[in-house]
Scaffold this motif. Structure first.
Motif, PDB file in Angstrom:
ATOM      1  N   GLY A   1      -7.243  11.093  26.481  1.00  0.00           N
ATOM      2  CA  GLY A   1      -8.002   9.708  26.485  1.00  0.00           C
ATOM      3  C   GLY A   1      -7.863   9.109  27.991  1.00  0.00           C
ATOM      4  N   CYS A   2      -7.816   8.113  28.296  1.00  0.00           N
ATOM      5  CA  CYS A   2      -7.572   7.725  29.717  1.00  0.00           C
ATOM      6  C   CYS A   2      -6.114   7.943  30.313  1.00  0.00           C
ATOM      7  N   LEU A   3      -5.276   8.413  29.594  1.00  0.00           N
ATOM      8  CA  LEU A   3      -3.859   8.697  29.922  1.00  0.00           C
ATOM      9  C   LEU A   3      -3.990  10.036  30.729  1.00  0.00           C
ATOM     10  N   ARG A   4      -2.984  10.149  31.721  1.00  0.00           N
ATOM     11  CA  ARG A   4      -2.648  11.265  32.485  1.00  0.00           C
ATOM     12  C   ARG A   4      -1.192  11.556  32.090  1.00  0.00           C
ATOM     13  N   VAL A   5      -0.925  12.872  31.604  1.00  0.00           N
ATOM     14  CA  VAL A   5       0.439  13.373  31.036  1.00  0.00           C
ATOM     15  C   VAL A   5       0.789  14.400  31.588  1.00  0.00           C
ATOM     16  N   ALA A   6       2.238  14.548  31.833  1.00  0.00           N
ATOM     17  CA  ALA A   6       2.638  15.902  32.421  1.00  0.00           C
ATOM     18  C   ALA A   6       4.359  15.969  31.922  1.00  0.00           C
ATOM     19  N   THR A   7       4.794  17.426  32.166  1.00  0.00           N
ATOM     20  CA  THR A   7       6.003  17.638  31.813  1.00  0.00           C
ATOM     21  C   THR A   7       6.352  18.324  33.287  1.00  0.00           C
ATOM     22  N   VAL A   8       7.660  17.740  33.815  1.00  0.00           N
ATOM     23  CA  VAL A   8       8.093  18.223  35.040  1.00  0.00           C
ATOM     24  C   VAL A   8       9.435  18.882  35.120  1.00  0.00           C
ATOM     25  N   GLU A   9       9.630  20.080  35.434  1.00  0.00           N
ATOM     26  CA  GLU A   9      10.739  20.744  35.299  1.00  0.00           C
ATOM     27  C   GLU A   9      11.105  21.360  36.663  1.00  0.00           C
TER      28      GLU A   9
ATOM     29  N   ALA B   1      20.113  16.411  40.381  1.00  0.00           N
ATOM     30  CA  ALA B   1      20.494  17.947  39.951  1.00  0.00           C
ATOM     31  C   ALA B   1      18.931  18.443  39.103  1.00  0.00           C
ATOM     32  N   ARG B   2      19.043  19.838  38.830  1.00  0.00           N
ATOM     33  CA  ARG B   2      17.916  20.099  38.155  1.00  0.00           C
ATOM     34  C   ARG B   2      17.440  19.320  37.153  1.00  0.00           C
ATOM     35  N   PHE B   3      16.350  18.902  36.723  1.00  0.00           N
ATOM     36  CA  PHE B   3      15.892  17.965  35.637  1.00  0.00           C
ATOM     37  C   PHE B   3      14.700  18.404  34.985  1.00  0.00           C
ATOM     38  N   SER B   4      14.501  17.534  33.833  1.00  0.00           N
ATOM     39  CA  SER B   4      12.968  17.668  33.104  1.00  0.00           C
ATOM     40  C   SER B   4      12.652  16.406  32.737  1.00  0.00           C
ATOM     41  N   VAL B   5      11.420  16.032  32.682  1.00  0.00           N
ATOM     42  CA  VAL B   5      10.939  14.633  32.381  1.00  0.00           C
ATOM     43  C   VAL B   5       9.557  14.891  32.195  1.00  0.00           C
ATOM     44  N   ARG B   6       9.248  14.004  30.818  1.00  0.00           N
ATOM     45  CA  ARG B   6       7.914  13.854  30.395  1.00  0.00           C
ATOM     46  C   ARG B   6       7.350  12.483  31.192  1.00  0.00           C
ATOM     47  N   ILE B   7       6.250  12.763  31.768  1.00  0.00           N
ATOM     48  CA  ILE B   7       5.384  11.518  32.346  1.00  0.00           C
ATOM     49  C   ILE B   7       4.272  11.016  31.647  1.00  0.00           C
ATOM     50  N   VAL B   8       3.929   9.901  31.317  1.00  0.00           N
ATOM     51  CA  VAL B   8       2.727   9.308  31.086  1.00  0.00           C
ATOM     52  C   VAL B   8       2.230   8.247  32.043  1.00  0.00           C
ATOM     53  N   HIS B   9       0.925   8.421  32.724  1.00  0.00           N
ATOM     54  CA  HIS B   9       0.633   7.762  33.493  1.00  0.00           C
ATOM     55  C   HIS B   9      -0.692   6.772  32.931  1.00  0.00           C
ATOM     56  N   MET B  10      -0.558   5.505  32.777  1.00  0.00           N
ATOM     57  CA  MET B  10      -1.573   4.698  32.157  1.00  0.00           C
ATOM     58  C   MET B  10      -2.439   3.967  33.135  1.00  0.00           C
ATOM     59  N   PRO B  11      -3.595   3.975  33.324  1.00  0.00           N
ATOM     60  CA  PRO B  11      -4.510   3.232  34.197  1.00  0.00           C
ATOM     61  C   PRO B  11      -4.152   1.791  34.464  1.00  0.00           C
ATOM     62  N   ARG B  12      -3.635   1.187  35.653  1.00  0.00           N
ATOM     63  CA  ARG B  12      -3.467  -0.053  35.579  1.00  0.00           C
ATOM     64  C   ARG B  12      -4.329  -1.142  34.983  1.00  0.00           C
ATOM     65  N   ARG B  13      -5.687  -0.703  35.412  1.00  0.00           N
ATOM     66  CA  ARG B  13      -6.953  -1.555  35.005  1.00  0.00           C
ATOM     67  C   ARG B  13      -7.013  -1.763  33.557  1.00  0.00           C
ATOM     68  N   ALA B  14      -6.332  -0.707  32.877  1.00  0.00           N
ATOM     69  CA  ALA B  14      -6.587  -0.683  31.482  1.00  0.00           C
ATOM     70  C   ALA B  14      -5.687  -1.599  30.699  1.00  0.00           C
ATOM     71  N   LEU B  15      -4.406  -1.998  31.341  1.00  0.00           N
ATOM     72  CA  LEU B  15      -3.519  -2.688  30.516  1.00  0.00           C
ATOM     73  C   LEU B  15      -3.681  -4.146  30.316  1.00  0.00           C
TER      74      LEU B  15
ATOM     75  N   SER C   1      -8.616  15.769  19.451  1.00  0.00           N
ATOM     76  CA  SER C   1     -10.248  15.608  19.505  1.00  0.00           C
ATOM     77  C   SER C   1     -10.476  14.395  20.556  1.00  0.00           C
ATOM     78  N   PRO C   2     -11.571  14.416  21.089  1.00  0.00           N
ATOM     79  CA  PRO C   2     -11.896  13.171  22.060  1.00  0.00           C
ATOM     80  C   PRO C   2     -11.695  11.887  21.331  1.00  0.00           C
ATOM     81  N   THR C   3     -12.056  11.714  20.027  1.00  0.00           N
ATOM     82  CA  THR C   3     -12.033  10.304  19.174  1.00  0.00           C
ATOM     83  C   THR C   3     -10.403  10.009  19.433  1.00  0.00           C
ATOM     84  N   ALA C   4      -9.721  11.211  18.532  1.00  0.00           N
ATOM     85  CA  ALA C   4      -8.378  10.927  18.643  1.00  0.00           C
ATOM     86  C   ALA C   4      -7.595  10.578  19.640  1.00  0.00           C
ATOM     87  N   ALA C   5      -7.852  11.099  20.646  1.00  0.00           N
ATOM     88  CA  ALA C   5      -7.187  11.070  22.015  1.00  0.00           C
ATOM     89  C   ALA C   5      -7.426   9.540  22.535  1.00  0.00           C
TER      90      ALA C   5
END
Length: 339
Positions: A50-58, A120-134, A174-178
């Motif tokens: 949807g409007c969220l940007r998501v990522a996994t960083v290693e 040290a080496r790391f792994s993290v999941r990131i979720v970015h929410m549009p500030r305007r949508a909050l 799906s776009p609707t579910a997202a």
């Protein structure tokens, strides 16, 4: 994930520049400094829900900073939630310093400078929410940005597994579910912010009362707008829809019912005026935000026990008789009014 970027196939001398460019293109621009003087390696998988940007960083150990110059170059600002998978992250923002370990959540605001340190080496999941949508005020966001949220109870316990699944399965919706999932994340985050509110005291009750009064005034000034609804009212006051509804829990009426009641009161008042050039029932209804005449007649009868035309006739008879204004019959319970 829709896009995977890795330094594995990049010459060692270009790996850091490649990583900085990857972060700027998929998250937000930042300055990156590797730790330890060793060759740098990283993998970044990104997607959207949807409007969220998501990522996994290693990645290997590094420090990263977002400055005012980075912020000025960004077209859109986000509130980020990090879900620490492995390694550790130290976040500094707004005068706060917070340390996140595996299983912790940390929150930052990309509209304000912040620094991240991964020792040290790391792994993290990131979720970015549009500030305007909050729909949250700066003061509300400051309560949680630059902090680590525990996941042992409350909203943190709900958010952690939810965000983990969301990021890992970002390309399967799906776009609707997202869109619905994105809305759920934003609502859960707003609830998390509300959990951090200080205990209610006399000063907060006064502030809460002033906000309710401003919202009521806003409703009265915008009754003629057919689009007047909780979502727009919350946005106009920089609060979430969830918090708007909570404000009116002690008022004995929902926001939607309050809008409808005030519209009906203004219609009844105008229909009761005497005069030869009296407006039509439909024009009065439209002036006060009722688009559908049949719906207006139904809710008016539900509130006053007679139709708008009958109301006008009775009022006219009383005015002609010189007896004054006819008092409205006792309203039915607002919970019994037609929707």
């Amino acid at each position: 994930m829709n896009l995977v970027l890795t330094t594995a196939a990049v010459p060692k001398k270009d790996q850091l520049a490649y990583w900085c460019e990857a972060l700027a293109g998929t998250r937000v621009p930042m300055a990156v400094t590797p730790r330890g003087g060793r060759p740098f390696a990283g993998r970044l998988a990104t997607g959207r829900v949807g409007c969220l940007r998501v990522a996994t960083v290693e990645a290997d150990a590094y420090r990263a900073g977002r400055t005012t110059s980075h912020i000025a170059r960004s077209a859109e600002q986000f509130v980020g939630i990090g879900v620490q998978i492995s390694g550790r992250t130290t976040l500094a923002q707004g005068g706060r310093r917070a340390d996140a370990g595996p299983g912790d959540l940390y929150v930052y605001d990309t509209a304000q400078p912040y620094f991240l340190d991964h020792p040290a080496r790391f792994s993290v999941r990131i979720v970015h929410m549009p500030r305007r949508a909050l729909g949250l005020s700066d003061a509300e966001l400051r309560r949680v940005t630059g902090t680590v949220i525990g996941t042992g109870h409350g909203c943190g316990a709900v958010l952690m597994p939810f965000l983990t699944t969301l990021v890992d399965s970002a390309d399967s919706y799906s776009p609707t579910a997202a869109g619905r999932l994105a809305t759920s994340v934003i609502d859960l985050f707003a609830t998390l912010v509300e959990e951090t509110a200080p205990a209610t005291g006399a000063e907060e009750e006064t502030s809460r009362g002033h906000l309710v009064a401003r919202i009521r005034d806003h409703i009265d000034r915008n009754l003629g707008d057919p689009a007047l609804a909780p979502e727009g009212i919350a946005k106009a006051h920089h609060i979430s829809v969830r918090y708007l509804h909570r404000l009116f829990e002690d008022e004995g009426i929902t926001v939607g019912r309050l809008v409808q009641r005030r519209r009906l009161e203004e219609c009844a008042r105008e229909l009761g005026r005497s005069g030869r050039a009296a407006p039509t029932v439909s024009s009065v209804a439209q002036r006060w935000g009722f688009v559908n005449p049949a719906h207006f007649s139904r809710v008016f009868r539900g509130a006053y026990g007679i139709s708008p035309r009958e109301w006008r006739s009775v009022q006219a008879a009383w005015n002609d008789d010189g007896s004054g204004t006819f008092a409205a019959p006792e309203r039915r319970s607002l919970h019994q009014l037609p929707g």
